[in-house]
Design a protein around this motif. Structure first.
Motif, PDB file in Angstrom:
ATOM      1  N   UNK A  71       0.833  -1.201   0.000  1.00 51.86           N
ATOM      2  CA  UNK A  71       0.000   0.000   0.000  1.00 51.86           C
ATOM      3  C   UNK A  71       0.869   1.253   0.000  1.00 51.86           C
ATOM      4  N   UNK A  72       0.339   2.328  -0.602  1.00 52.75           N
ATOM      5  CA  UNK A  72       0.961   3.647  -0.504  1.00 52.75           C
ATOM      6  C   UNK A  72      -0.015   4.599   0.181  1.00 52.75           C
ATOM      7  N   UNK A  73       0.506   5.439   1.067  1.00 51.63           N
ATOM      8  CA  UNK A  73      -0.280   6.506   1.686  1.00 51.63           C
ATOM      9  C   UNK A  73       0.376   7.826   1.312  1.00 51.63           C
ATOM     10  N   UNK A  74      -0.403   8.723   0.699  1.00 49.86           N
ATOM     11  CA  UNK A  74       0.105  10.042   0.312  1.00 49.86           C
ATOM     12  C   UNK A  74      -0.167  11.056   1.412  1.00 49.86           C
ATOM     13  N   UNK A  75       0.742  11.993   1.573  1.00 45.94           N
ATOM     14  CA  UNK A  75       0.585  13.066   2.556  1.00 45.94           C
ATOM     15  C   UNK A  75       0.658  14.423   1.870  1.00 45.94           C
ATOM     16  N   UNK A  76       0.166  15.445   2.568  1.00 47.52           N
ATOM     17  CA  UNK A  76       0.324  16.832   2.141  1.00 47.52           C
ATOM     18  C   UNK A  76       0.886  17.589   3.338  1.00 47.52           C
ATOM     19  N   UNK A  77       1.331  18.833   3.142  1.00 49.30           N
ATOM     20  CA  UNK A  77       1.856  19.597   4.286  1.00 49.30           C
ATOM     21  C   UNK A  77       0.809  19.803   5.380  1.00 49.30           C
ATOM     22  N   UNK A  81       2.315  12.987   9.304  1.00 44.96           N
ATOM     23  CA  UNK A  81       3.079  11.958   8.606  1.00 44.96           C
ATOM     24  C   UNK A  81       2.971  10.645   9.359  1.00 44.96           C
ATOM     25  N   UNK A  82       1.752  10.103   9.376  1.00 47.99           N
ATOM     26  CA  UNK A  82       1.542   8.814  10.022  1.00 47.99           C
ATOM     27  C   UNK A  82       0.337   8.118   9.395  1.00 47.99           C
ATOM     28  N   UNK A  83       0.320   6.806   9.488  1.00 47.38           N
ATOM     29  CA  UNK A  83      -0.742   6.023   8.880  1.00 47.38           C
ATOM     30  C   UNK A  83      -0.959   4.758   9.690  1.00 47.38           C
TER      31      UNK A  83
END
Ligand SMILES: [Fe+2]
Length: 117
Positions: A71-77, A81-83
């Motif tokens: 799986x990939x988890x995308x972040x934004x500012x 930064x956690x999943x």
């Protein structure tokens, strides 16, 4: 060092703050049952948060079981930064998380997990 090189702790007994902010910190059970769902938590980083602001942030984290992409988890500012991911496994493996920091490149964190019948 070029940014396309994957980085991790250079000395696990003597982690720098820069490394602690970037190496994905994986938390999961050490033993799970084959085919049963469980949760994996991934944080950047370990005991210290990586900045999440427009000029400097974690772009995504990819989770692998050995070399199999899960799986990939995308972040934004604007996000943390956690999943927390729910996965299941068929055999013992090393969970490997790769994150990309827009300024400091790719970093890998690992967690060995035992899968019982
Ligand atoms: Fe960074």
């Amino acid at each position: 060092m070029a940014l396309y090189e994957v980085q991790t702790f250079s000395d696990p007994e003597n982690k720098t703050v820069h490394e602690q902010k970037h190496v994905p910190f994986i938390q999961a059970p050490e033993k799970v049952k084959k085919g049963e769902y469980f949760q994996v938590s991934i944080k950047m980083g370990e005991g210290i948060d990586h900045p999440m602001e427009p000029g400097h942030f974690i772009q995504y984290v990819d989770l692998y079981a050995d070399y199999y992409h899960l799986e990939r988890v995308n972040f934004t500012p604007e996000t943390k930064a956690e999943a927390v991911l729910t996965i299941k496994l068929e055999k013992s493996c090393t969970l490997r998380a790769f994150e990309l920091c827009n300024l400091h490149g790719q970093w890998e964190g690992t967690f060995d997990i035992i899968v019982e019948e």
